[in-house]
Design a protein around this motif. Structure first.
Motif, PDB file in Angstrom:
ATOM      1  N   SER A  73       0.652  -1.263  -0.121  1.00 12.31           N
ATOM      2  CA  SER A  73      -0.080   0.063   0.045  1.00 12.31           C
ATOM      3  C   SER A  73       0.818   1.203  -0.003  1.00 12.31           C
ATOM      4  O   SER A  73       1.589   1.318   0.762  1.00 12.31           O
ATOM      5  CB  SER A  73      -0.839   0.002   1.435  1.00 12.31           C
ATOM      6  N   TYR A  75       1.028   5.723  -1.104  1.00 18.60           N
ATOM      7  CA  TYR A  75       0.485   6.799  -0.955  1.00 18.60           C
ATOM      8  C   TYR A  75       0.684   7.696  -2.410  1.00 18.60           C
ATOM      9  O   TYR A  75       1.794   7.469  -3.033  1.00 18.60           O
ATOM     10  CB  TYR A  75       1.036   8.024   0.205  1.00 18.60           C
ATOM     11  N   VAL A  76      -0.200   8.402  -2.696  1.00 19.59           N
ATOM     12  CA  VAL A  76      -0.104   9.031  -3.774  1.00 19.59           C
ATOM     13  C   VAL A  76       1.090  10.059  -3.952  1.00 19.59           C
ATOM     14  O   VAL A  76       1.597  10.611  -3.015  1.00 19.59           O
ATOM     15  CB  VAL A  76      -1.362  10.230  -4.475  1.00 19.59           C
ATOM     16  N   GLU A 101       4.311   8.466  -4.192  1.00 18.46           N
ATOM     17  CA  GLU A 101       5.528   7.735  -3.936  1.00 18.46           C
ATOM     18  C   GLU A 101       5.680   6.970  -5.294  1.00 18.46           C
ATOM     19  O   GLU A 101       5.121   6.709  -5.945  1.00 18.46           O
ATOM     20  CB  GLU A 101       5.055   6.645  -2.855  1.00 18.46           C
ATOM     21  N   SER A 113      -3.304   1.933  -8.739  1.00 16.84           N
ATOM     22  CA  SER A 113      -3.769   0.887  -7.978  1.00 16.84           C
ATOM     23  C   SER A 113      -4.412  -0.334  -8.786  1.00 16.84           C
ATOM     24  O   SER A 113      -5.068   0.059  -9.963  1.00 16.84           O
ATOM     25  CB  SER A 113      -5.270   1.312  -7.182  1.00 16.84           C
ATOM     26  N   VAL A 126      -3.026   2.221  -3.933  1.00 16.95           N
ATOM     27  CA  VAL A 126      -2.449   3.582  -3.890  1.00 16.95           C
ATOM     28  C   VAL A 126      -3.474   4.446  -3.273  1.00 16.95           C
ATOM     29  O   VAL A 126      -4.805   4.169  -3.700  1.00 16.95           O
ATOM     30  CB  VAL A 126      -2.057   4.236  -5.161  1.00 16.95           C
ATOM     31  N   ARG A 127      -3.045   5.163  -1.929  1.00 19.30           N
ATOM     32  CA  ARG A 127      -4.321   5.834  -1.520  1.00 19.30           C
ATOM     33  C   ARG A 127      -4.071   7.464  -1.317  1.00 19.30           C
ATOM     34  O   ARG A 127      -2.479   7.720  -1.515  1.00 19.30           O
ATOM     35  CB  ARG A 127      -4.522   5.241  -0.295  1.00 19.30           C
ATOM     36  N   VAL A 128      -4.643   8.198  -0.736  1.00 15.45           N
ATOM     37  CA  VAL A 128      -4.489   9.751  -0.617  1.00 15.45           C
ATOM     38  C   VAL A 128      -4.201   9.839   0.847  1.00 15.45           C
ATOM     39  O   VAL A 128      -4.822   9.068   1.847  1.00 15.45           O
ATOM     40  CB  VAL A 128      -5.724  10.656  -0.865  1.00 15.45           C
ATOM     41  N   ARG A 129      -3.069  10.551   1.028  1.00  8.60           N
ATOM     42  CA  ARG A 129      -2.512  10.755   2.481  1.00  8.60           C
ATOM     43  C   ARG A 129      -3.308  11.946   2.993  1.00  8.60           C
ATOM     44  O   ARG A 129      -3.532  12.988   2.365  1.00  8.60           O
ATOM     45  CB  ARG A 129      -0.975  11.145   2.665  1.00  8.60           C
ATOM     46  N   ASN A 144      -3.413  15.027   5.377  1.00  9.03           N
ATOM     47  CA  ASN A 144      -2.363  15.734   5.914  1.00  9.03           C
ATOM     48  C   ASN A 144      -2.840  16.272   7.087  1.00  9.03           C
ATOM     49  O   ASN A 144      -1.905  16.577   7.928  1.00  9.03           O
ATOM     50  CB  ASN A 144      -1.999  16.917   4.698  1.00  9.03           C
TER      51      ASN A 144
END
Length: 140
Positions: free
Chosen positions: A38, A40-41, A43, A96, A118-121, A123
């Motif tokens: 997994s 993050y966007v 990376e 993804s 892939v996922r959104v972090r 913030n």
């Protein structure tokens, strides 16, 4: 004497067989660097594929996007293939999915699939503060 020559001949044939043994590829193994599934966007990840075979295998990579991104042609993952290595750079949500390494050498074909998410972090996670009016303890 005849028996000794026969044994020598059999040993030579055996050694030649070992030296020239041809084999299709074993099931490939895929290693990810960094070692996780997994991301993050934004990376990057590098996928390494290997398979034992004689003659050596040729490698190909295919991608099946997660069902949310089927049919989206405008959003592509930036990737670079070098031999059996696949580099995904600045990954987006559309990266993804299922990545398949295929190893083939003319005597056989084998493959290995790896799922990448892939996922959104987030913030700015919201925090909640609670406190006890009796003892004065505060917890966030």
């Amino acid at each position: 004497m005849f028996f000794t020559l026969f044994i020598v001949h059999v040993l030579i044939l055996f050694i030649e067989h070992l030296c020239f043994f041809k084999d299709g590829p074993d099931e490939p193994s895929v290693l990810l660097n960094p070692h996780k599934s997994s991301f993050y966007v934004g990376e990057d990840v590098t996928l390494y594929c290997s398979a034992d075979s004689n003659p050596p295998s040729n490698f190909t990579w295919t991608f099946q996007p997660t069902k949310h991104f089927h049919g989206i042609k405008d959003i592509l993952c930036t990737n670079k293939i070098i031999g059996s290595m696949l580099m995904l750079q600045n990954m987006q949500l559309s990266c993804s999915g299922e990545y398949t390494c295929t190893a083939s050498n003319g005597l056989g074909t084998r493959f290995k699939k790896v799922l990448i998410n892939v996922r959104v972090r987030v913030n700015n996670p919201q925090t909640m503060t609670t406190s006890c009016t009796q003892c004065g303890h505060t917890e966030t």
